[in-house]
Design a protein around this motif. Structure first.
Motif, PDB file in Angstrom:
ATOM      1  N   THR B 150       0.499  -1.188  -0.382  1.00  0.00           N
ATOM      2  CA  THR B 150       0.029  -0.243  -0.299  1.00  0.00           C
ATOM      3  C   THR B 150       0.722   1.108  -0.354  1.00  0.00           C
ATOM      4  O   THR B 150       2.343   0.934   0.449  1.00  0.00           O
ATOM      5  CB  THR B 150      -0.818  -0.090   0.783  1.00  0.00           C
ATOM      6  OG1 THR B 150      -0.192   0.058   2.432  1.00  0.00           O
ATOM      7  CG2 THR B 150      -1.922  -1.383   1.121  1.00  0.00           C
ATOM      8  N   ALA B 151       0.333   2.612  -0.568  1.00  0.00           N
ATOM      9  CA  ALA B 151       1.499   3.937  -0.644  1.00  0.00           C
ATOM     10  C   ALA B 151       1.550   3.791   0.191  1.00  0.00           C
ATOM     11  O   ALA B 151       2.809   4.087   1.043  1.00  0.00           O
ATOM     12  CB  ALA B 151       0.399   4.853  -1.089  1.00  0.00           C
ATOM     13  N   PRO B 152       1.016   4.457   1.907  1.00  0.00           N
ATOM     14  CA  PRO B 152       1.531   4.514   3.129  1.00  0.00           C
ATOM     15  C   PRO B 152       3.097   3.413   3.529  1.00  0.00           C
ATOM     16  O   PRO B 152       3.631   3.888   4.025  1.00  0.00           O
ATOM     17  CB  PRO B 152       0.535   4.285   4.596  1.00  0.00           C
ATOM     18  CG  PRO B 152      -0.520   3.573   3.711  1.00  0.00           C
ATOM     19  CD  PRO B 152      -0.076   3.200   1.828  1.00  0.00           C
ATOM     20  N   THR B 153       3.601   2.523   3.147  1.00  0.00           N
ATOM     21  CA  THR B 153       4.489   1.953   3.176  1.00  0.00           C
ATOM     22  C   THR B 153       5.739   2.438   2.393  1.00  0.00           C
ATOM     23  O   THR B 153       6.298   2.408   2.972  1.00  0.00           O
ATOM     24  CB  THR B 153       3.913  -0.181   2.791  1.00  0.00           C
ATOM     25  OG1 THR B 153       2.822  -0.641   3.487  1.00  0.00           O
ATOM     26  CG2 THR B 153       5.499  -0.836   2.887  1.00  0.00           C
ATOM     27  N   TYR B 154       5.018   2.501   0.982  1.00  0.00           N
ATOM     28  CA  TYR B 154       6.560   3.167   0.503  1.00  0.00           C
ATOM     29  C   TYR B 154       7.226   4.376   1.119  1.00  0.00           C
ATOM     30  O   TYR B 154       7.709   4.517   0.865  1.00  0.00           O
ATOM     31  CB  TYR B 154       5.667   3.455  -1.468  1.00  0.00           C
ATOM     32  CG  TYR B 154       5.672   3.073  -1.882  1.00  0.00           C
ATOM     33  CD1 TYR B 154       6.597   1.801  -1.768  1.00  0.00           C
ATOM     34  CD2 TYR B 154       4.353   1.959  -2.289  1.00  0.00           C
ATOM     35  CE1 TYR B 154       6.486  -0.518  -2.541  1.00  0.00           C
ATOM     36  CE2 TYR B 154       3.981   1.309  -2.791  1.00  0.00           C
ATOM     37  CZ  TYR B 154       4.863  -0.002  -3.176  1.00  0.00           C
ATOM     38  OH  TYR B 154       4.244  -1.132  -4.180  1.00  0.00           O
ATOM     39  N   LEU B 155       5.643   5.071   1.238  1.00  0.00           N
ATOM     40  CA  LEU B 155       5.925   6.370   2.333  1.00  0.00           C
ATOM     41  C   LEU B 155       6.602   6.139   3.599  1.00  0.00           C
ATOM     42  O   LEU B 155       7.731   6.909   3.851  1.00  0.00           O
ATOM     43  CB  LEU B 155       4.649   6.328   2.913  1.00  0.00           C
ATOM     44  CG  LEU B 155       5.033   8.885   3.571  1.00  0.00           C
ATOM     45  CD1 LEU B 155       4.877   9.438   2.429  1.00  0.00           C
ATOM     46  CD2 LEU B 155       3.477   8.745   4.303  1.00  0.00           C
ATOM     47  N   ALA B 156       6.445   4.917   4.225  1.00  0.00           N
ATOM     48  CA  ALA B 156       7.765   4.557   5.275  1.00  0.00           C
ATOM     49  C   ALA B 156       8.570   5.152   5.061  1.00  0.00           C
ATOM     50  O   ALA B 156      10.042   5.077   5.683  1.00  0.00           O
ATOM     51  CB  ALA B 156       7.244   3.595   6.514  1.00  0.00           C
ATOM     52  N   LEU B 157       9.185   3.610   4.497  1.00  0.00           N
ATOM     53  CA  LEU B 157      10.598   3.629   3.454  1.00  0.00           C
ATOM     54  C   LEU B 157      11.385   5.002   3.146  1.00  0.00           C
ATOM     55  O   LEU B 157      12.596   4.741   3.161  1.00  0.00           O
ATOM     56  CB  LEU B 157      10.444   2.560   2.055  1.00  0.00           C
ATOM     57  CG  LEU B 157      10.076   1.082   2.481  1.00  0.00           C
ATOM     58  CD1 LEU B 157       9.648   0.093   1.560  1.00  0.00           C
ATOM     59  CD2 LEU B 157      11.096   0.330   3.699  1.00  0.00           C
ATOM     60  N   PHE B 158      10.767   5.510   1.984  1.00  0.00           N
ATOM     61  CA  PHE B 158      10.681   7.414   2.100  1.00  0.00           C
ATOM     62  C   PHE B 158      11.867   8.022   3.185  1.00  0.00           C
ATOM     63  O   PHE B 158      12.304   8.439   3.614  1.00  0.00           O
ATOM     64  CB  PHE B 158       9.545   7.263   0.975  1.00  0.00           C
ATOM     65  CG  PHE B 158       9.974   9.141   0.748  1.00  0.00           C
ATOM     66  CD1 PHE B 158      11.007   9.356  -0.445  1.00  0.00           C
ATOM     67  CD2 PHE B 158       9.314  10.548   0.716  1.00  0.00           C
ATOM     68  CE1 PHE B 158      11.925  10.425  -0.493  1.00  0.00           C
ATOM     69  CE2 PHE B 158      10.011  11.345   0.852  1.00  0.00           C
ATOM     70  CZ  PHE B 158      11.573  11.090  -0.414  1.00  0.00           C
ATOM     71  N   ALA B 159      10.272   7.507   3.853  1.00  0.00           N
ATOM     72  CA  ALA B 159      10.598   8.630   5.673  1.00  0.00           C
ATOM     73  C   ALA B 159      12.536   8.088   6.220  1.00  0.00           C
ATOM     74  O   ALA B 159      13.154   8.661   6.662  1.00  0.00           O
ATOM     75  CB  ALA B 159       9.573   8.429   6.886  1.00  0.00           C
ATOM     76  N   VAL B 160      12.511   6.616   5.764  1.00  0.00           N
ATOM     77  CA  VAL B 160      14.082   5.842   6.134  1.00  0.00           C
ATOM     78  C   VAL B 160      15.080   6.968   5.396  1.00  0.00           C
ATOM     79  O   VAL B 160      15.867   7.360   6.777  1.00  0.00           O
ATOM     80  CB  VAL B 160      13.777   5.106   6.495  1.00  0.00           C
ATOM     81  CG1 VAL B 160      15.387   4.939   6.821  1.00  0.00           C
ATOM     82  CG2 VAL B 160      12.787   4.135   7.760  1.00  0.00           C
ATOM     83  N   LEU B 161      14.813   7.018   4.563  1.00  0.00           N
ATOM     84  CA  LEU B 161      15.753   7.892   3.806  1.00  0.00           C
ATOM     85  C   LEU B 161      15.585   9.364   4.046  1.00  0.00           C
ATOM     86  O   LEU B 161      17.051   9.442   4.716  1.00  0.00           O
ATOM     87  CB  LEU B 161      15.870   7.473   1.699  1.00  0.00           C
ATOM     88  CG  LEU B 161      15.760   5.937   1.454  1.00  0.00           C
ATOM     89  CD1 LEU B 161      15.178   6.464   0.441  1.00  0.00           C
ATOM     90  CD2 LEU B 161      17.010   6.066   1.944  1.00  0.00           C
ATOM     91  N   LEU B 162      14.526   9.710   4.165  1.00  0.00           N
ATOM     92  CA  LEU B 162      14.687  11.291   4.383  1.00  0.00           C
ATOM     93  C   LEU B 162      14.912  11.708   5.883  1.00  0.00           C
ATOM     94  O   LEU B 162      15.912  12.530   5.912  1.00  0.00           O
ATOM     95  CB  LEU B 162      13.453  11.577   4.622  1.00  0.00           C
ATOM     96  CG  LEU B 162      12.977  13.392   4.497  1.00  0.00           C
ATOM     97  CD1 LEU B 162      13.593  13.710   3.018  1.00  0.00           C
ATOM     98  CD2 LEU B 162      11.211  13.739   4.357  1.00  0.00           C
ATOM     99  N   THR B 163      14.352  11.038   7.454  1.00  0.00           N
ATOM    100  CA  THR B 163      15.110  10.605   8.113  1.00  0.00           C
ATOM    101  C   THR B 163      16.542  10.437   8.116  1.00  0.00           C
ATOM    102  O   THR B 163      17.736  11.499   8.923  1.00  0.00           O
ATOM    103  CB  THR B 163      14.550   9.798   8.720  1.00  0.00           C
ATOM    104  OG1 THR B 163      13.253   9.930   9.016  1.00  0.00           O
ATOM    105  CG2 THR B 163      14.890   9.741  10.869  1.00  0.00           C
ATOM    106  N   ALA B 164      17.481   9.731   7.888  1.00  0.00           N
ATOM    107  CA  ALA B 164      18.590   9.879   7.988  1.00  0.00           C
ATOM    108  C   ALA B 164      19.626  10.710   7.320  1.00  0.00           C
ATOM    109  O   ALA B 164      20.323  11.111   7.291  1.00  0.00           O
ATOM    110  CB  ALA B 164      18.962   8.250   7.083  1.00  0.00           C
ATOM    111  N   TYR B 165      19.147  11.024   5.998  1.00  0.00           N
ATOM    112  CA  TYR B 165      20.114  12.797   5.328  1.00  0.00           C
ATOM    113  C   TYR B 165      19.460  13.262   6.402  1.00  0.00           C
ATOM    114  O   TYR B 165      20.739  14.482   6.322  1.00  0.00           O
ATOM    115  CB  TYR B 165      19.151  12.711   3.161  1.00  0.00           C
ATOM    116  CG  TYR B 165      19.843  13.829   3.411  1.00  0.00           C
ATOM    117  CD1 TYR B 165      20.842  13.344   2.026  1.00  0.00           C
ATOM    118  CD2 TYR B 165      19.484  15.276   3.525  1.00  0.00           C
ATOM    119  CE1 TYR B 165      21.777  14.632   1.777  1.00  0.00           C
ATOM    120  CE2 TYR B 165      19.459  15.864   3.073  1.00  0.00           C
ATOM    121  CZ  TYR B 165      21.351  15.654   1.893  1.00  0.00           C
ATOM    122  OH  TYR B 165      21.426  16.559   1.389  1.00  0.00           O
TER     123      TYR B 165
END
Lengths: 507, 313
Positions: B150-165
């Motif tokens: 589902t879309a929020p799962t992709y959002l969560a993965l993106f949030a990991v990248l964003l937070t790390a950066y």
């Protein structure tokens, strides 16, 4: 010598509750000048510098840098005006890199990417130019104290500081590191930077500064060109009365109290102590001199009963063992003054009476059947306060509220009150001011006169030379052969501290 | 070996990502708070609140994304409450956090009960549907396992990248990390550690609420009061497991989700030979083991849980 004025403090006053920390203080700093701010603990030096840097807002007065008045209470404004401050307690983050620590606050928070490469290059350039070697990507926790201080100085230089303020910069440094620091600072003033350093050490003020401003009780009491004054005059101005350090008188030593034979202490395969031998006799002070980090901590732990010898033996008043428990040491009459009074010597959160009886709470007069006799404990604390002149103290005062010198007097007092036969004094005057040092020295000499054997572990050459009957140097875990006081001069002992001694006893 | 065959099914791996999603959001949220030096034990309550608010928004006619947005806003609001109590007032972070959890959970049940009549089966909404990523989802096995979420799962993965950066590469991230290590150092350089902490807690709490919202808008299609089931506490443990690093947090969340998805399937394989509660326990036991192994070398933010007061050391 007329210098252009870069910094001016005019009529600064600051109080905390009833305490007046700064009372109408004014001073100026010239371009390229190395100014010492001298005063005892509590004289208001640090408060003044915190006002200057905007950590505190003054009740009155103003600060101007390069002709511009600084808005009060704004560190950011002070930084932008070209003022950099190195605090006594470093404001560094150990889990982050040197570069992180230097860069914090130098970029706009909204930036999408920080320029770490350029920052590292600038940092490397600065560290080369001023001879302050550090690795930008090293973690601060892995650095030595001296290196951490370099990071703090680089932090200020990175922000293009033209005025550098250092709060007790040598408090945590070894003698050699301190000399290097002053060399670096001198190099900076030669290139037009201006430096203020806070100190209560007369020797370094005399050696390093151009001019000295003396504070006492929150006021400026004098301002002198360093070349026009001398140590004795400064001491008197600082303390407000003539301070005379007590002098040791000759006396014949008695029987052996504590001796060590071929003691090793090994940790992680490294020898912290390497075949050490020493003997302390009754009525004698044995001074162990050395730059800190050469095994003093292990020696202190060994003699205070915190760890045993891995090989070799200790003989304490006829009993032979590889180590003694703290309880055994206390009950058989040992006074212990630990290296760090704040973490090992006293419990800051507890009252003075609690700290006073801590080691002897099991004695009948202080507790019986599992109940503490508070009245007697308080009486005992009152006795210590009177006898050892512990200022600003009542039995129920929280110990952490005492100044360093008074806390040390409390620790000394609770040990000396029982007329111990052995005293282990580890860095007993570190961080204390002139008046307190004289008091501690007098107490130690009085205990010696009463027949106590004293093991003095210190990195202060003057202290060891003044107090000791016998001197041994400690270097990389090894002890030199004993040198008697008559043969000791600062040059010989200085060499011994660097590990240069005649190897008459094979290690 | 039927028990091992489970690993070869694409549905297991697909479930892993689905189960991990709320944990990823929650762990990132807790991680951001803690990196700034504040423990946020309000997470369990904030996740519950997020779950209900998102569901209610959709139930009342909002679309699913609107549901997530409202949940994040409400989470941020409770984060602000936690921040005001723990940062400017310097109250105990443990007590405040537990208080926030109790308050947020109770308020959630209350509002839910107040707005809907008691029924035997809870009302439902139309949840997020799996979104097949064109191209990638056609890959055999992997397509079904990883690219049909589902879309929020992709959002969560993106949030990991964003937070790390954000944490590693931006000045704001450095300011957050420094505030968690030594707020006095931040203040000495002219930044305001109080504002940084408050901001981090609000943002972190919004992420936690998204984690809760995922449960009602993607995993299930209704809200029931006990649905968060300690996931918040798992997130708090995962932060330690991850040594406060976003990448490892993702790894931890996936690992926990793997244990969970696996035990669900193992229950069917082994049938009734062993009581199923034992399997329910497995992910938690394994998490404790992993925590012990991983966190021994963890670098704890030095100012974590230490209130900051200007002018004090």
């Amino acid at each position: 010598m007329n210098r252009e004025t870069v910094l001016e403090l005019a009529h600064i006053s600051k109080h905390f509750g009833k305490l007046i920390a700064n009372d109408d203080i004014s001073l100026t700093l010239g371009k390229g000048e190395l100014l010492a701010l001298l005063g005892e603990n509590g004289a208001g030096k640090t408060t003044l510098m915190n006002v200057l840097f905007g950590h505190y807002t003054a009740d009155g007065g103003q600060v101007s840098a390069f002709g511009e008045i600084l808005p009060p209470g704004k560190p950011r404004a002070a930084i932008e005006a070209g003022i950099g401050m190195v605090h006594q307690h470093f404001t560094l983050a150990g889990n982050l890199t040197v570069l992180d620590n230097v860069m914090i606050g130098t970029e706009r928070l909204g930036l999408l990417r920080s320029g770490r490469k350029q920052a590292a290059a600038k940092l490397r350039g600065l560290s080369e130019r001023f001879g302050l070697q550090v690795e930008p990507y090293a973690f601060v926790a892995d650095l030595s104290v001296g290196e951490k201080q370099r990071v703090e100085i680089l932090k200020a230089l990175y922000r293009d500081a033209r005025i550098l303020i250092l709060d007790e910069p040598t408090a945590v440094l070894t003698q050699i590191e301190a000399e290097q620091l002053f060399q670096t600072l001198r190099g900076m003033t030669d290139t037009g930077l201006s430096v203020i350093f806070i100190s209560h050490k007369l020797a370094e003020v005399m050696a390093a500064s151009d001019r000295v401003v003396i504070l006492r009780g929150g006021r400026t009491v004098a301002e002198k060109r360093t070349s026009d004054t001398n140590r004795a005059e400064l001491a008197e101005l600082m303390v407000g009365r003539r301070v005379v350090r007590p002098v040791r008188t000759d006396q014949a030593p008695g029987r052996n109290i504590l001796s060590a034979g071929k003691v090793d202490i090994v940790e992680d395969g490294r020898k912290l102590l390497d075949g050490i031998d020493f003997t302390v006799r009754a009525g004698e002070i044995l001074g162990i001199i050395g730059v800190s980090g050469n095994g003093q901590a292990a020696l202190g732990q060994l003699t205070c009963g915190l760890r045993g010898a891995d090989t070799g033996t200790l003989v304490y008043d006829g009993n032979q063992a590889n180590g003694f428990s703290p309880r055994m040491l206390v009950t058989s009459g040992t006074g212990r003054i630990p290296e760090d009074r704040n973490t090992e010597g006293a419990i800051a959160e507890m009252a003075i009476w609690e700290n006073a009886v801590l080691e002897r709470i099991h004695e009948k007069r202080f507790s019986a059947y599992g109940f503490v006799n508070r009245a007697r404990c308080r009486d005992y604390a009152t006795e210590l306060i009177d006898r050892f002149d512990i200022r600003g103290a009542a039995p129920d005062t929280r110990t952490g509220l005492l100044s360093g010198g008074n806390m040390q007097k409390m620790i000394l007092g609770r040990n000396l009150a029982a007329s111990p036969k052995l005293i282990i004094a580890n860095q007993p005057t570190r961080g204390l001011d002139e008046g307190a040092i004289a008091a501690v020295h007098a107490e130690l000499l009085a205990a010696r006169k009463d027949g106590a054997a004293i093991l003095l572990i210190s990195e202060d050459l003057d202290e060891v030379l003044a107090l000791s009957d016998t001197i041994q140097a400690i270097f990389k875990g090894r002890l030199s052969a004993p040198l008697s006081a008559e043969d000791a001069d600062s040059r010989t002992v200085g060499l011994m501290m660097a590990g240069i001694w005649e190897t008459s006893h094979a290690a | 070996m039927e028990a091992l065959d489970i690993f070869a099914t694409a549905s297991l791996w697909s479930a892993v990502l689905r189960i991990a999603t709320p944990l990823i959001f929650g762990t990132l949220g807790a991680l951001i708070c803690e990196r700034a030096g504040v423990l946020n034990l309000g997470i369990e309550g904030i996740m519950t609140l997020g779950a209900m608010v998102a569901w209610m928004t959709v139930y009342q006619g909002g679309n699913l994304w609107m549901g997530l947005l409202v949940a994040a806003l409400c989470g941020g609001l409770f984060g602000l409450l936690h921040a005001l109590l723990t940062v400017p007032l310097g109250l105990s972070q443990h007590v405040t956090g537990l208080g926030i959890t109790l308050f947020a959970s109770s308020l959630t049940y209350y509002v839910y009960r107040l707005s809907l009549p008691v029924t035997s089966s809870p009302p439902t909404i139309e949840p997020f549907q799996p979104l097949a990523i064109p191209g990638l989802s056609d890959i055999p096995f992997f397509g079904e396992a990883f690219f049909t979420q589902t879309a929020p799962t992709y959002l969560a993965l993106f949030a990991v990248l964003l937070t790390a950066y954000l944490l590693a590469r931006t000045p704001l991230g450095l300011a957050i990390r420094m505030t968690g290590e030594n707020p006095h150092a931040v203040e000495a350089q002219g930044l305001n550690p109080v504002r940084i902490r408050i901001g981090a807690i609000v943002a972190g709490s919004a992420l936690m609420a998204l984690g809760g919202a995922f449960l009602t808008t993607a995993t299930f299609n209704s809200f029931f009061p006990t649905m968060v089931q300690g996931r918040g506490w798992v997130c708090i443990a995962l932060v330690v497991f991850a040594s406060w690093r976003p990448g490892k947090a993702l790894l931890g969340a996936l690992l926990f989700a793997l244990f969970d998805a696996y035990q669900l399937r193992l229950q069917h394989v082994i049938e009734s030979a062993i009581p199923y509660q034992l399997f329910l326990m497995v992910p938690y036991v394994l998490s404790i083991v992993a925590l012990v192994v991983m966190s021994r070398r963890a670098k704890v933010p030095q100012a974590l849980m230490a209130p900051y007061r200007k002018g004090e050391r």
